[in-house]
Write a protein that holds these residues in place. Structure first.
Motif, short mmCIF file in Angstrom:
data_model
loop_
_atom_site.label_atom_id
_atom_site.label_comp_id
_atom_site.label_asym_id
_atom_site.label_seq_id
_atom_site.Cartn_x
_atom_site.Cartn_y
_atom_site.Cartn_z
N THR A 129 0.82 -1.21 0.00
CA THR A 129 0.00 0.00 0.00
C THR A 129 0.85 1.26 0.00
O THR A 129 0.33 2.36 -0.03
N THR A 130 2.17 1.11 0.04
CA THR A 130 3.04 2.27 0.08
C THR A 130 3.03 3.00 -1.26
O THR A 130 3.36 2.42 -2.29
N ALA A 131 2.65 4.24 -1.22
CA ALA A 131 2.64 5.06 -2.43
C ALA A 131 4.07 5.53 -2.69
O ALA A 131 4.79 5.93 -1.76
N PRO A 132 4.52 5.50 -3.94
CA PRO A 132 5.87 6.00 -4.23
C PRO A 132 5.93 7.52 -4.02
O PRO A 132 4.94 8.22 -4.19
N GLN A 149 3.45 13.52 -2.50
CA GLN A 149 3.93 12.71 -3.61
C GLN A 149 4.18 13.67 -4.77
O GLN A 149 3.30 14.46 -5.14
N LEU A 150 5.37 13.65 -5.31
CA LEU A 150 5.71 14.51 -6.43
C LEU A 150 5.27 13.82 -7.72
O LEU A 150 5.54 12.65 -7.91
N VAL A 151 4.58 14.57 -8.57
CA VAL A 151 4.10 14.06 -9.85
C VAL A 151 4.86 14.81 -10.94
O VAL A 151 4.69 16.02 -11.10
N LEU A 152 5.72 14.11 -11.65
CA LEU A 152 6.52 14.72 -12.70
C LEU A 152 5.69 14.78 -13.98
O LEU A 152 5.21 13.76 -14.46
N ARG A 185 4.06 18.61 -9.95
CA ARG A 185 2.74 18.73 -9.33
C ARG A 185 2.84 17.86 -8.08
O ARG A 185 3.76 17.06 -7.95
N SER A 186 1.92 18.01 -7.18
CA SER A 186 2.01 17.17 -5.98
C SER A 186 0.64 16.96 -5.38
O SER A 186 -0.29 17.70 -5.66
N ARG A 187 0.58 15.95 -4.57
CA ARG A 187 -0.61 15.69 -3.77
C ARG A 187 -0.15 15.28 -2.39
O ARG A 187 0.92 14.67 -2.21
N ALA A 239 -1.47 13.84 -15.14
CA ALA A 239 -1.26 14.29 -13.76
C ALA A 239 -2.52 14.15 -12.92
O ALA A 239 -2.47 13.80 -11.74
N ALA A 240 -3.68 14.41 -13.53
CA ALA A 240 -4.94 14.32 -12.79
C ALA A 240 -5.21 12.91 -12.29
O ALA A 240 -5.97 12.72 -11.34
N ASP A 241 -4.58 11.89 -12.90
CA ASP A 241 -4.75 10.52 -12.43
C ASP A 241 -4.06 10.31 -11.07
O ASP A 241 -4.46 9.44 -10.30
N ALA A 242 -3.04 11.10 -10.79
CA ALA A 242 -2.32 10.99 -9.53
C ALA A 242 -2.78 12.04 -8.52
O ALA A 242 -2.78 11.80 -7.32
#
Length: 178
Positions: A4-7, A99-102, A125-127, A164-167
């Motif tokens: 379950t660990t998110a990268p 979480q960084l989204v490249l 982007r990040s969440r 990006a919206a998927d993450a």
């Protein structure tokens, strides 16, 4: 690693495709999430080893360029398939809960990355991680540990997203708000 660990780092399929193209021209790559100067806090791509990683820099993860959307690796990427993504230790302290989204967007940034002359730039982007995700995150690897041969576990969740919206989905606008 807990399944379950998110990268800490994921990339859009467009960003991975750009990295593949850059790797085809420049060989093995690395990325560093800039902490100021030039293009603000933009991620920049360099030939592997061109940007000197400091002892206190933190590895966000190693992007696996063999992967497609939704895939998880079964083996560790090597050579040009492995793109380590770094961030300064002080900036990591500010972003460690995210979480960084490249991603990649049109337009030329003012940075020094390999992507600059191509008319596109990488964008972070990040969440925010959930409390459960934060408690499951593995210990970080810094520049010193990397030099000593320490490597992260393989990601247990997909590292490549379609967009990006998927993450980090954008919440819907509520009627009457701006």
């Amino acid at each position: 690693m807990n399944p379950t660990t998110a990268p800490r780092i994921v990339a859009t399929s467009e960003a991975v495709e750009l990295l593949r193209r850059l790797g085809g021209t420049h060989g093995a790559l690395m990325m560093h999430q800039s902490g100021g100067c030039c293009d603000g806090s933009a991620p920049m791509c360099y030939p592997d080893g061109e940007f000197i990683v400091g002892d206190r820099d933190v590895l966000l993860g190693v992007l696996d360029l063999r992967l497609r959307v939704g895939e998880t690796p079964s083996t560790r990427p090597e050579g040009g398939d492995a793109v380590p993504v770094w961030i300064s230790g002080s900036q990591f302290e500010v972003w460690k809960h995210t979480q960084l989204v490249l991603d990649v967007v049109p337009g030329r940034g003012s940075g020094f990355g390999l992507e600059s002359p191509m008319g596109v730039r990488f964008l972070s982007r990040s969440r925010a991680f959930t409390a459960a995700e934060i408690s499951a995150l593995p210990e970080t690897i810094d520049g010193r540990a990397w030099e000593q041969g320490q490597r992260p576990a393989l990601p247990a969740q997909p590292q490549v997203v379609g967009q990006a919206a998927d993450a980090c989905p954008v919440p819907p606008l509520v009627s009457g708000t701006v």
